[in-house]
Design a protein around this motif. Sequence first.
Motif, PDB file in Angstrom:
ATOM      1  N   VAL A 119      99.632  33.017  71.399  1.00 41.42           N
ATOM      2  CA  VAL A 119      99.177  31.909  70.061  1.00 41.42           C
ATOM      3  C   VAL A 119      98.144  31.400  71.313  1.00 41.42           C
ATOM      4  O   VAL A 119      97.119  31.488  71.287  1.00 41.42           O
ATOM      5  N   ALA A 120      98.682  30.350  72.048  1.00 39.62           N
ATOM      6  CA  ALA A 120      97.850  29.563  72.643  1.00 39.62           C
ATOM      7  C   ALA A 120      97.076  30.446  73.319  1.00 39.62           C
ATOM      8  O   ALA A 120      95.587  29.318  73.894  1.00 39.62           O
ATOM      9  N   THR A 121      96.794  30.926  73.540  1.00 46.44           N
ATOM     10  CA  THR A 121      96.326  32.020  74.679  1.00 46.44           C
ATOM     11  C   THR A 121      94.726  32.400  73.553  1.00 46.44           C
ATOM     12  O   THR A 121      93.154  32.397  74.886  1.00 46.44           O
ATOM     13  N   ILE A 122      94.134  31.920  72.508  1.00 44.65           N
ATOM     14  CA  ILE A 122      93.325  31.619  71.918  1.00 44.65           C
ATOM     15  C   ILE A 122      92.365  30.962  72.316  1.00 44.65           C
ATOM     16  O   ILE A 122      91.427  30.864  72.355  1.00 44.65           O
ATOM     17  N   PHE A 123      92.572  30.183  72.212  1.00 48.44           N
ATOM     18  CA  PHE A 123      91.979  28.389  73.147  1.00 48.44           C
ATOM     19  C   PHE A 123      91.367  28.574  74.467  1.00 48.44           C
ATOM     20  O   PHE A 123      90.294  28.831  74.187  1.00 48.44           O
ATOM     21  N   VAL A 124      91.984  29.465  74.841  1.00 48.52           N
ATOM     22  CA  VAL A 124      91.499  30.452  77.185  1.00 48.52           C
ATOM     23  C   VAL A 124      90.186  31.029  76.102  1.00 48.52           C
ATOM     24  O   VAL A 124      88.899  30.557  76.534  1.00 48.52           O
ATOM     25  N   PHE A 125      90.493  31.912  75.282  1.00 44.20           N
ATOM     26  CA  PHE A 125      89.469  32.928  75.829  1.00 44.20           C
ATOM     27  C   PHE A 125      88.708  32.692  74.972  1.00 44.20           C
ATOM     28  O   PHE A 125      87.147  33.197  75.104  1.00 44.20           O
ATOM     29  N   ARG A 126      88.676  31.059  73.674  1.00 44.08           N
ATOM     30  CA  ARG A 126      87.308  31.421  73.461  1.00 44.08           C
ATOM     31  C   ARG A 126      86.664  30.067  73.623  1.00 44.08           C
ATOM     32  O   ARG A 126      85.334  30.464  73.683  1.00 44.08           O
ATOM     33  N   ARG A 127      87.262  29.079  74.002  1.00 47.45           N
ATOM     34  CA  ARG A 127      86.904  28.014  74.587  1.00 47.45           C
ATOM     35  C   ARG A 127      86.598  28.002  76.872  1.00 47.45           C
ATOM     36  O   ARG A 127      85.189  27.740  76.213  1.00 47.45           O
ATOM     37  N   ARG A 128      87.359  28.629  76.797  1.00 47.03           N
ATOM     38  CA  ARG A 128      86.676  28.643  78.546  1.00 47.03           C
ATOM     39  C   ARG A 128      86.403  30.153  78.806  1.00 47.03           C
ATOM     40  O   ARG A 128      85.371  29.680  79.767  1.00 47.03           O
TER      41      ARG A 128
END
Length: 453
Positions: free
Chosen positions: A400-409
């Motif tokens: 679930v935390a990968t969504i922050f990587v895909f969205r922000r980075r």
Amino acid sequence: MSSALPPRPRPAFPGRRLGFGTSLALILGNTVGVGIFLTPGEVAHASPDVATYLALWVLGGLMAAAGAQVFAELGALFPRAGGDYVFLDRAFGRPVAVAWGLLSVLFSFPGSIAALAVGAAATLEATTFGGFLGVPLLQVGEWTLAGRELVALVAVGLLAAVNCRGVRWTGRTQKFLAWTPIALFLLMALWAVFEGWIVPGGVPDVASLPAVPDPAAPSPVAPSLSLKSLAAASCAIFFTFSGWNVLTYMGGEVKTPGRTIPLAILAGVGLTVALYLLLNTAFLAVLGLPGVGSVPNAGVATARHLLGDTGADGFAVVMVMVILAGLNATLMAGSRIAMAVGADGYLWPRLAEVHPRRDTPIVAILAQAGLSAVLLLTGSFSFLVTVTGAVMILLSCVTVATIFVFRRRMGLKPRAAIPGYPVTPVVFLAVGGLVLGTGMVSGGPWSLVGLAA
């Protein structure tokens, strides 16, 4: 952390054959299981009143919806075989993805398949006509093969054969195994609510009914809302709602995945939440809150009160269908993870092969079924589920935390972007962290073995 190796081509299917109907059946069949009938007692123990009991299930539904929205976006971003394996590889690198993939292919998914198969056989054994399943058929030293294990092996073999036959056969089987029990559960729930709360005296008082002959049934306890009981109830609800992410493992076979995957996941979770709330209302209408907390299986107890022992046996057969639907979906998902890991060279490369005519990964399916059969015969699947349980919850939160990587980075955002970002993934991570901490404490030192592996 970046991937140490460049991304390799993922295994591909000649055609995408999973439509919305089959996709929805896969999600419902993998989510709606026996948990909804076994866990209400745990929730009742933590609920001083009916309003608290229902509120806990509503909160569980909101948590599931939060996680479903995240996985709907991830599935739309990367519609390929492997699910979490693909997401983790792209976001956190190959080592994290391989660790998750190997645990899933070699331990977690085969253990789950074996546990579901034995659960189906044990459910039949508990009926008035299934006592013969406990009779030993073969004994070598301390090892015993009973009818229960034989039926479980047959179930795994038959569903593996259906999966090898092709995606269309698998989809038809899944629709039958998923929709038939759900329709019957819906009818029973409506009948129970009508008899218990609408028709005066429709259902006799629980105290006046004969006790269910189950020596394992817990003694009635006074419900209390404490931190410990709330954590236990949250764990029970978390696992009862789990399974809605199964479609992301088959992303490479879904028609128009950018639209179908999010729609099927969100629709599946929505229907599951509605069905669970209706079933819990039916349990309360027939058993009352004290009664729900005093029976091991709220579904069987409700069916027995409505239809007697015959109804309880019939309900057990329907429960077997639900378990087999979950087994079919788990076998299908596990083989697709094996495909992705094999394609990257970390397991036997032939696992990534797709049959040219049947359009299905036969080698990966047979490998998952074979591992499940070994665990089933040795009885070690329960140990493996315990060992890998904590780490799989942890890695679900990491996914679930990968969504922050895909969205922000990376700046990736599909058309089916979740509307509640970043609140929805934060809510899921918070609840998942609570469940993980509670599970680590209750699981004892063996749960640390999975983390070490």
